[in-house]
Design an enzyme around this catalytic site. Structure first.
Site, mmCIF file in Angstrom:
data_model
loop_
_atom_site.group_PDB
_atom_site.id
_atom_site.type_symbol
_atom_site.label_atom_id
_atom_site.label_comp_id
_atom_site.label_asym_id
_atom_site.label_seq_id
_atom_site.Cartn_x
_atom_site.Cartn_y
_atom_site.Cartn_z
ATOM 1 N N CYS A 2 -12.855 66.074 10.992
ATOM 2 C CA CYS A 2 -12.704 67.645 10.063
ATOM 3 C C CYS A 2 -12.535 67.104 8.857
ATOM 4 O O CYS A 2 -12.525 65.920 8.493
ATOM 5 C CB CYS A 2 -11.429 68.107 10.701
ATOM 6 S SG CYS A 2 -11.354 68.202 12.333
ATOM 7 N N ARG A 27 -19.994 65.828 7.996
ATOM 8 C CA ARG A 27 -18.950 65.443 9.069
ATOM 9 C C ARG A 27 -19.286 66.379 10.367
ATOM 10 O O ARG A 27 -18.803 66.163 11.371
ATOM 11 C CB ARG A 27 -17.659 65.467 8.626
ATOM 12 C CG ARG A 27 -17.110 64.280 7.732
ATOM 13 C CD ARG A 27 -15.793 64.993 7.079
ATOM 14 N NE ARG A 27 -15.344 63.627 6.272
ATOM 15 C CZ ARG A 27 -13.868 63.192 6.668
ATOM 16 N NH1 ARG A 27 -13.234 63.615 7.615
ATOM 17 N NH2 ARG A 27 -13.714 62.091 5.900
ATOM 18 N N TRP A 74 -15.058 69.770 12.877
ATOM 19 C CA TRP A 74 -15.897 69.287 13.874
ATOM 20 C C TRP A 74 -15.964 69.597 15.218
ATOM 21 O O TRP A 74 -14.741 70.203 15.803
ATOM 22 C CB TRP A 74 -15.920 67.710 13.833
ATOM 23 C CG TRP A 74 -16.840 67.226 14.750
ATOM 24 C CD1 TRP A 74 -17.038 66.977 16.033
ATOM 25 C CD2 TRP A 74 -17.832 66.210 14.014
ATOM 26 N NE1 TRP A 74 -18.305 66.212 16.046
ATOM 27 C CE2 TRP A 74 -18.760 65.684 15.015
ATOM 28 C CE3 TRP A 74 -17.989 65.646 12.709
ATOM 29 C CZ2 TRP A 74 -19.861 64.896 14.923
ATOM 30 C CZ3 TRP A 74 -19.050 64.883 12.641
ATOM 31 C CH2 TRP A 74 -19.994 64.227 13.609
ATOM 32 N N ASN A 98 -6.206 67.509 9.720
ATOM 33 C CA ASN A 98 -7.184 66.652 10.218
ATOM 34 C C ASN A 98 -6.379 65.580 11.035
ATOM 35 O O ASN A 98 -5.380 64.897 10.685
ATOM 36 C CB ASN A 98 -7.943 65.826 9.242
ATOM 37 C CG ASN A 98 -9.107 65.066 10.023
ATOM 38 O OD1 ASN A 98 -9.487 65.460 11.073
ATOM 39 N ND2 ASN A 98 -9.431 63.947 9.047
ATOM 40 N N GLY A 99 -6.558 65.441 12.174
ATOM 41 C CA GLY A 99 -6.003 64.444 13.230
ATOM 42 C C GLY A 99 -5.389 64.988 14.415
ATOM 43 O O GLY A 99 -5.913 66.008 15.091
ATOM 44 N N GLU A 477 -17.647 40.844 22.535
ATOM 45 C CA GLU A 477 -17.812 41.763 21.414
ATOM 46 C C GLU A 477 -17.184 41.234 19.979
ATOM 47 O O GLU A 477 -17.850 40.964 19.084
ATOM 48 C CB GLU A 477 -17.140 43.317 21.635
ATOM 49 C CG GLU A 477 -16.763 44.021 20.275
ATOM 50 C CD GLU A 477 -18.377 44.415 19.735
ATOM 51 O OE1 GLU A 477 -19.309 44.194 20.301
ATOM 52 O OE2 GLU A 477 -18.300 44.931 18.646
ATOM 53 N N LYS A 481 -19.553 40.243 16.933
ATOM 54 C CA LYS A 481 -19.331 40.619 15.449
ATOM 55 C C LYS A 481 -19.236 39.463 14.683
ATOM 56 O O LYS A 481 -19.838 39.576 13.602
ATOM 57 C CB LYS A 481 -17.856 41.471 15.486
ATOM 58 C CG LYS A 481 -17.768 42.887 15.923
ATOM 59 C CD LYS A 481 -18.382 43.800 14.885
ATOM 60 C CE LYS A 481 -18.950 44.791 15.207
ATOM 61 N NZ LYS A 481 -19.922 45.086 16.409
ATOM 62 N N GLU A 484 -23.006 38.226 14.103
ATOM 63 C CA GLU A 484 -23.944 39.176 13.537
ATOM 64 C C GLU A 484 -23.656 39.659 12.169
ATOM 65 O O GLU A 484 -24.639 39.562 11.316
ATOM 66 C CB GLU A 484 -24.215 40.456 14.117
ATOM 67 C CG GLU A 484 -22.896 41.184 14.193
ATOM 68 C CD GLU A 484 -23.292 42.598 15.058
ATOM 69 O OE1 GLU A 484 -24.433 43.063 14.975
ATOM 70 O OE2 GLU A 484 -22.173 43.172 15.725
ATOM 71 N N HIS A 500 -15.428 25.321 33.633
ATOM 72 C CA HIS A 500 -16.774 25.158 34.424
ATOM 73 C C HIS A 500 -17.918 24.620 33.665
ATOM 74 O O HIS A 500 -18.850 24.895 33.898
ATOM 75 C CB HIS A 500 -16.989 26.134 35.423
ATOM 76 C CG HIS A 500 -15.861 26.605 36.436
ATOM 77 N ND1 HIS A 500 -15.593 25.967 37.456
ATOM 78 C CD2 HIS A 500 -15.022 27.723 36.242
ATOM 79 C CE1 HIS A 500 -14.804 26.733 37.967
ATOM 80 N NE2 HIS A 500 -14.084 27.575 37.318
ATOM 81 N N LYS A 600 -29.966 48.873 12.190
ATOM 82 C CA LYS A 600 -29.026 49.598 12.749
ATOM 83 C C LYS A 600 -29.494 50.393 14.087
ATOM 84 O O LYS A 600 -28.777 50.292 15.111
ATOM 85 C CB LYS A 600 -28.696 50.997 11.902
ATOM 86 C CG LYS A 600 -27.559 52.002 12.166
ATOM 87 C CD LYS A 600 -26.128 50.924 12.462
ATOM 88 C CE LYS A 600 -25.099 51.842 13.135
ATOM 89 N NZ LYS A 600 -23.985 50.758 13.387
HETATM 90 C C1 AGP Z 1 -23.609 46.268 17.215
HETATM 91 O O1 AGP Z 1 -22.728 45.855 16.240
HETATM 92 C C2 AGP Z 1 -25.105 45.926 17.075
HETATM 93 N N1 AGP Z 1 -25.414 46.282 15.852
HETATM 94 C C3 AGP Z 1 -25.919 46.051 18.117
HETATM 95 O O2 AGP Z 1 -25.504 45.241 19.122
HETATM 96 C C4 AGP Z 1 -26.099 47.465 18.706
HETATM 97 O O3 AGP Z 1 -24.609 47.736 19.497
HETATM 98 C C5 AGP Z 1 -27.058 47.579 19.702
HETATM 99 O O4 AGP Z 1 -28.406 47.581 19.030
HETATM 100 C C6 AGP Z 1 -27.148 48.922 20.498
HETATM 101 O O5 AGP Z 1 -27.431 50.089 19.675
HETATM 102 P P1 AGP Z 1 -27.181 51.504 20.122
HETATM 103 O O6 AGP Z 1 -25.686 51.562 20.489
HETATM 104 O O7 AGP Z 1 -27.699 52.494 18.774
HETATM 105 O O8 AGP Z 1 -27.985 51.935 21.201
#
Ligand code: AGP
Length: 605
Positions: A2, A27, A74, A98-99, A477, A481, A484, A500, A600
């Site tokens: 919100c 938003r 929202w 908001n919250g 993950e 992170k 990347e 292993h 992205k």
């Molecule tokens: C996440 O940090 C990456 N940028 C990448 O792995 C991303 O999660 C993946 O490309 C999937 O994208 P999406 O969630 O838009 O499908």
């Protein structure tokens, strides 16, 4: 999320409040509203849907004044309507919020005998509490301080009082809120964008702060009601910079938005009053024997965590696969399987192709997405929003925790639908989910400590992330992170798997980040810690207070996250690995928001 804006000024405020709401439009919203003090008298206008509906309403029934608050909401669960629109009012008090107020139900029940509630929202209880304190004869300042102490949760407020013509009260706990400094005027807003036309001199309130703003001055108090000074930030560089607020990168801003965005996800999937998951009518988990979760990258790791939840809580089998492999292996498909695509963008080519493949094979398909206008949202039978708001940083952060939050709620819904969860357990696990915004807020307090650890990690050329159970996907993950955005090679592994083979890579000083909140697998993970420590690894242990106590001095560094039920622990350890990778990357000077070679949304196979 919100959006909130308020003006304590000398000139007319209505048009400027509406302009601020339009700046918060990114938003999204399902309703909006405004309340002003006109010669000290409180007036309110609200409207369902787009902000232009509010403008029409105000055009037909004008109101104006020098003090005012406004809010854009929202879309949440249930029918969005004017009744649920902010500002909420009780007696002399109007409030925008908001919250999430975690304890609103018990507060509401405590007032049942003396107050009539107009809505089902948590916000309304704040207006009643404040009005009651004023009716006792307390000053607005004391009434507000007393009201805040009764609340539990993550929230940001703006509040005005009838016949109190010069003040706006505001508070911040978990959801962002900034004060704006004008020329004999003062403002409040959810972010810099809201106030971009009014000022570029902002004061970001800190956790627990509350404030009174007046046209000629303002006062800030900390959570102990002690007057404090906070730093003034000058926002330069126009709207783009304003969107980052006082954050150096979108990624950090989005990490810090997570109390807010997880709140938004929760309000879409949980029925606050009945304290249970509130699913879309078209999704009945009784219709399915199996769930197939397909995704890429970070979204895939969210699906991996969901497998633990669906199978452990709902006893519903889950197949999980990366989209780029799934349809080429000619999977055996059963029409009593529910296909769920998890995708922030809703456009990832591999995931979209998998969705189409399952739809062509007669499966019911759902898309859990952040962009409800995306191709997956349009083509799936069911579009499930995560409501994290626009995610600008290429490295996914707030979308990931919102994917996890939505999937956790879906697993509870599946458990309830399949009769696998007692009412008591349903309420308990739902309460754990509802505590997330506050606990994530607490976890973000570890930022400075994690920054110190990251400066050491930044010297490494490779690292391991280890976990067990539902912490394995978070290990993956965390490694992703780091890779990347800092370009340091890292591998996520099941802790029990290292012996292993991969343990051959451990040598003196190899960084090993171990995710181990205290749970039934903790002792086994500690054994794995000792295996790598005895070979020279430099251990960073991410655990909770009980785990820290048990681990003693085994680790070179410890990150002690808020104690949480194992059900939500993967979301809590995520905050730590996000901050760890962010600060390592900043230390190395990489392009955090737009790392090399990445995009992205990967719309090619
Ligand atoms: C996440 O940090 C990456 N940028 C990448 O792995 C991303 O999660 C993946 O490309 C999937 O994208 P999406 O969630 O838009 O499908």
């Amino acid at each position: 999320m919100c959006g909130i804006i308020g003006i304590a000024g000398h000139g007319a405020v209505t048009e400027r409040l509406l302009d601020g709401l339009k700046r918060l439009e990114y938003r999204g919203y399902d309703s909006s509203g405004i309340a002003v003090l006109t010669k000290g008298q409180l007036e309110r206008r609200r409207a369902e849907g787009k902000i232009k509906n509010l403008e029409v309403r105000i055009g037909n029934e004008p109101l104006d004044g020098q003090i005012g608050i406004a809010h854009t909401r929202w879309a949440t669960h249930g029918v969005p309507n004017e009744i649920n629109a902010h500002p909420h009012q009780s007696g002399r008090v109007a409030v925008v919020h908001n919250g999430i107020i975690e304890n609103f139900l018990e507060l509401r029940e405590s007032l049942a005998g003396e107050r009539t509630f107009e809505t089902e929202t948590d916000t309304e209880v704040v207006a009643h509490l404040m009005d009651i304190e004023l009716a006792k004869g307390h000053s607005p300042r004391d009434a507000f301080a007393t009201t805040l102490k009764q609340l539990k949760g993550a929230y940001a407020f703006g509040l005005i009082i009838d016949e109190n013509p010069n003040e706006i009260y505001c508070a911040r706990a978990g959801s962002p809120l900034a004060l704006g400094i004008g020329d004999k005027e003062h403002y409040l807003g959810s972010d810099a964008m809201a106030m971009a036309q009014l000022t570029n001199k902002l004061i970001y309130l800190e956790e627990g702060d509350w404030a009174i703003i007046r046209p000629e001055d303002y006062e800030i108090f900390d959570e102990n009601d002690t007057p404090v000074e906070r730093e003034t930030t000058i926002i330069s560089g126009g709207p783009a910079m304003a969107e980052k607020g006082n954050f150096p990168h979108f990624m950090l801003k989005e990490i810090y938005e997570q109390p807010d965005t997880v709140t938004n996800t929760l309000t879409n999937y949980l029925d606050d009053l009945r304290q249970r998951p509130d699913m879309p009518a078209e999704l009945d988990f009784k219709d399915f024997d199996r769930v197939i979760i397909i995704a890429c990258g970070t979204a895939y790791y969210a699906g991996m965590v969901a497998k633990y939840w669906f199978e452990q809580v709902a006893e519903l089998a889950v197949d999980i696969d990366v989209a780029s492999e799934f349809r080429y292996r000619r999977p055996v498909l059963d029409k009593r399987s529910l296909f769920i695509a998890v995708s922030q963008s809703g456009e990832t080519a591999d995931t979209l192709a998998a969705l189409r493949y399952c739809k062509d094979n007669g499966l019911k398909t759902a898309a859990l997405v952040n962009v409800m206008t995306s191709t997956m949202a349009r083509e799936a039978d069911i579009a499930l929003p995560i409501k994290a708001g626009p995610e600008i940083g290429v490295a996914s952060t707030k979308a990931f925790t919102s994917q996890l939050t939505a999937l956790a709620a879906l697993s509870l819904a599946a458990a309830v639908a399949r009769g696998k969860l007692s009412r008591a357990e349903d309420i308990r696990l739902t309460a754990e989910l509802t505590s997330l915004p506050r606990k994530i807020t607490d976890a973000l307090e570890l930022d400075g400590h994690i920054k110190g650890i990251a400066s050491e990690l930044a010297k490494a050329s490779s690292a391991f992330y280890l976990g067990r159970g539902s912490q394995v996907p978070i290990a993956l993950e965390g490694a992703l992170k780091l890779k990347e955005i800092s370009y340091i090679h890292a591998e996520g592994y099941a802790a029990g798997e290292l012996k292993h083979g991969p343990i051959a890579l451990i040598e003196d000083g190899t960084p090993v980040i171990i995710l181990a909140p205290y749970d039934e697998l903790f002792e086994k993970t500690i054994s794995n810690l000792q295996e790598v420590a005895s070979r020279g690894a430099r251990i960073t242990l991410i655990t909770d207070s009980v785990g820290a106590e048990a681990a003693g001095q085994m680790a070179a560094d410890m990150i002690v996250i808020p104690t949480s039920d194992p059900f939500i622990a993967p979301i809590m350890t995520t905050i730590a690995v996000q901050l760890l990778s962010y600060h390592a990357a900043v230390h190395l000077g990489t392009d955090v928001d737009q790392p090399r070679n990445l995009a992205k949304s990967v719309t090619v196979e």
